[in-house]
Motif scaffolding. Structure first.
Motif, mmCIF file in Angstrom:
data_model
loop_
_atom_site.group_PDB
_atom_site.id
_atom_site.type_symbol
_atom_site.label_atom_id
_atom_site.label_comp_id
_atom_site.label_asym_id
_atom_site.label_seq_id
_atom_site.Cartn_x
_atom_site.Cartn_y
_atom_site.Cartn_z
ATOM 1 N N GLY A 31 0.808 -1.043 -0.146
ATOM 2 C CA GLY A 31 0.008 -0.071 0.104
ATOM 3 C C GLY A 31 0.851 1.324 0.091
ATOM 4 N N ILE A 32 2.119 1.221 -0.376
ATOM 5 C CA ILE A 32 2.937 2.357 -0.290
ATOM 6 C C ILE A 32 3.105 2.870 -1.875
ATOM 7 C CG2 ILE A 32 5.363 3.259 0.108
ATOM 8 C CD1 ILE A 32 5.577 1.014 2.200
ATOM 9 N N LYS A 33 2.493 3.937 -2.297
ATOM 10 C CA LYS A 33 2.499 4.487 -3.441
ATOM 11 C C LYS A 33 3.956 4.883 -3.850
ATOM 12 C CE LYS A 33 0.427 7.896 -6.721
ATOM 13 N NZ LYS A 33 -0.534 8.896 -6.665
ATOM 14 N N ASN A 34 4.376 4.219 -5.096
ATOM 15 C CA ASN A 34 5.861 4.749 -5.354
ATOM 16 C C ASN A 34 5.793 4.729 -6.817
ATOM 17 O OD1 ASN A 34 6.963 1.722 -6.521
ATOM 18 N ND2 ASN A 34 5.604 1.342 -4.992
ATOM 19 N N MET A 35 6.933 5.294 -7.340
ATOM 20 C CA MET A 35 7.206 5.479 -8.817
ATOM 21 C C MET A 35 8.700 4.793 -8.894
ATOM 22 S SD MET A 35 7.903 8.861 -11.321
ATOM 23 C CE MET A 35 5.914 9.251 -11.305
ATOM 24 N N LEU A 36 8.613 3.818 -10.002
ATOM 25 C CA LEU A 36 10.049 3.347 -10.427
ATOM 26 C C LEU A 36 10.685 4.033 -11.621
ATOM 27 C CD1 LEU A 36 12.065 1.020 -10.303
ATOM 28 C CD2 LEU A 36 10.386 -0.362 -11.775
ATOM 29 N N ILE A 37 12.016 4.601 -11.554
ATOM 30 C CA ILE A 37 12.495 5.233 -12.733
ATOM 31 C C ILE A 37 13.756 4.540 -12.889
ATOM 32 C CG2 ILE A 37 11.566 7.586 -12.251
ATOM 33 C CD1 ILE A 37 13.933 8.238 -10.793
ATOM 34 N N SER A 38 14.471 4.673 -14.140
ATOM 35 C CA SER A 38 15.559 3.952 -14.484
ATOM 36 C C SER A 38 16.387 5.031 -15.403
ATOM 37 C CB SER A 38 15.293 2.775 -15.069
ATOM 38 O OG SER A 38 16.354 2.052 -15.565
ATOM 39 N N PHE A 39 17.699 4.788 -14.960
ATOM 40 C CA PHE A 39 18.654 5.654 -15.901
ATOM 41 C C PHE A 39 19.830 4.773 -16.396
ATOM 42 C CE2 PHE A 39 16.998 8.432 -12.512
ATOM 43 C CZ PHE A 39 16.634 9.524 -13.295
ATOM 44 N N PRO A 40 20.159 5.318 -17.722
ATOM 45 C CA PRO A 40 19.728 6.088 -18.494
ATOM 46 C C PRO A 40 18.267 5.913 -19.165
ATOM 47 C CG PRO A 40 21.744 5.118 -19.287
ATOM 48 C CD PRO A 40 21.281 4.488 -18.355
#
Length: 223
Positions: A31-40
């Protein structure tokens, strides 16, 4: 109120993307809202110089490309991502899980410099990305420590032995060995949390590593 920025980084073949996805999914289930991002961010135009660099457009040898120039390629891509993708979510208090971040420059670019210049590079990198560009500082950097020989086998299985699919970093075993040294140095100097990812010459089970990562991350989120 700013959110939380958790970085999962490591050497090539350490399982960063897999573990970041597993962590993000586990947080969502809790229930923990999160956003997954990746670089590059290969899907965006901001990664153009990174793609040129990794494809060998400037040189087939990564060491031939100035450490500061290459660092700027990655930094600009991060800046573009922050401004257009995740800044609003983060500033509203969201939890952001990043695969690679500023720490990746310390791992992959600092090795091009004499070790007498490593401290000055780390100071420059921090000032450039966090102060000059204004990128958020991570609340924690979790470094996946996978021994080079184990990671090499994982990379080979990923590409099925097809060398043409490897970028200029992955093709250069001597360069990757250099990155091991800079990663260990930066981890100690910058107080990264090191997660051992192998045991007796084999990768640890993915679920074990995920559980260890979650223990650290959830502790940060409760603060």
């Amino acid at each position: 109120m700013s959110g939380k920025l958790i970085v999962i980084d490591g050497l090539d073949g350490s399982g960063k993307s897999t573990q970041a996805k597993r962590v993000a999914d586990a947080l969502t289930q809790k229930g923990i809202k999160n956003m997954l991002i990746s670089f590059p961010d290969y899907e965006k135009p901001s990664s153009a110089l990174v793609k040129m660099y990794l494809s060998g457009a400037f040189s087939e040898n990564a060491n031939d490309v100035n450490a500061y120039a290459a660092s700027s390629f990655y930094a600009v891509d991060r800046y573009a991502s922050y401004m257009t993708v995740w800044r609003s979510f983060y500033e509203a208090g969201g939890v952001v899980i990043a695969t690679r971040y500023v720490s990746s420059n310390a791992i992959h670019q600092m090795c091009k410099l004499p070790n007498t210049e490593w401290d000055s590079y780390l100071s420059w990198l921090s000032d450039f990305e966090y102060e000059k560009l204004g990128l958020p500082r991570p609340d924690r950097i979790l470094f996946l420590d996978m021994p080079r020989d184990v990671a090499d086998r994982l990379i080979e299985s990923r590409y099925g032995g097809d060398m043409s699919k490897k970028d200029i970093h992955e093709k250069n075993t001597a360069y990757l060995r250099q990155c091991e040294q800079t990663a260990a140095y930066a981890a100690q100097k910058e107080n990264w949390t090191v997660i051992s990812c192998a045991q007796a010459g084999a990768p640890r089970p993915q679920e074990e590593i995920t559980a260890e990562l979650l223990e650290k991350i959830i502790g940060d989120l409760s603060c």
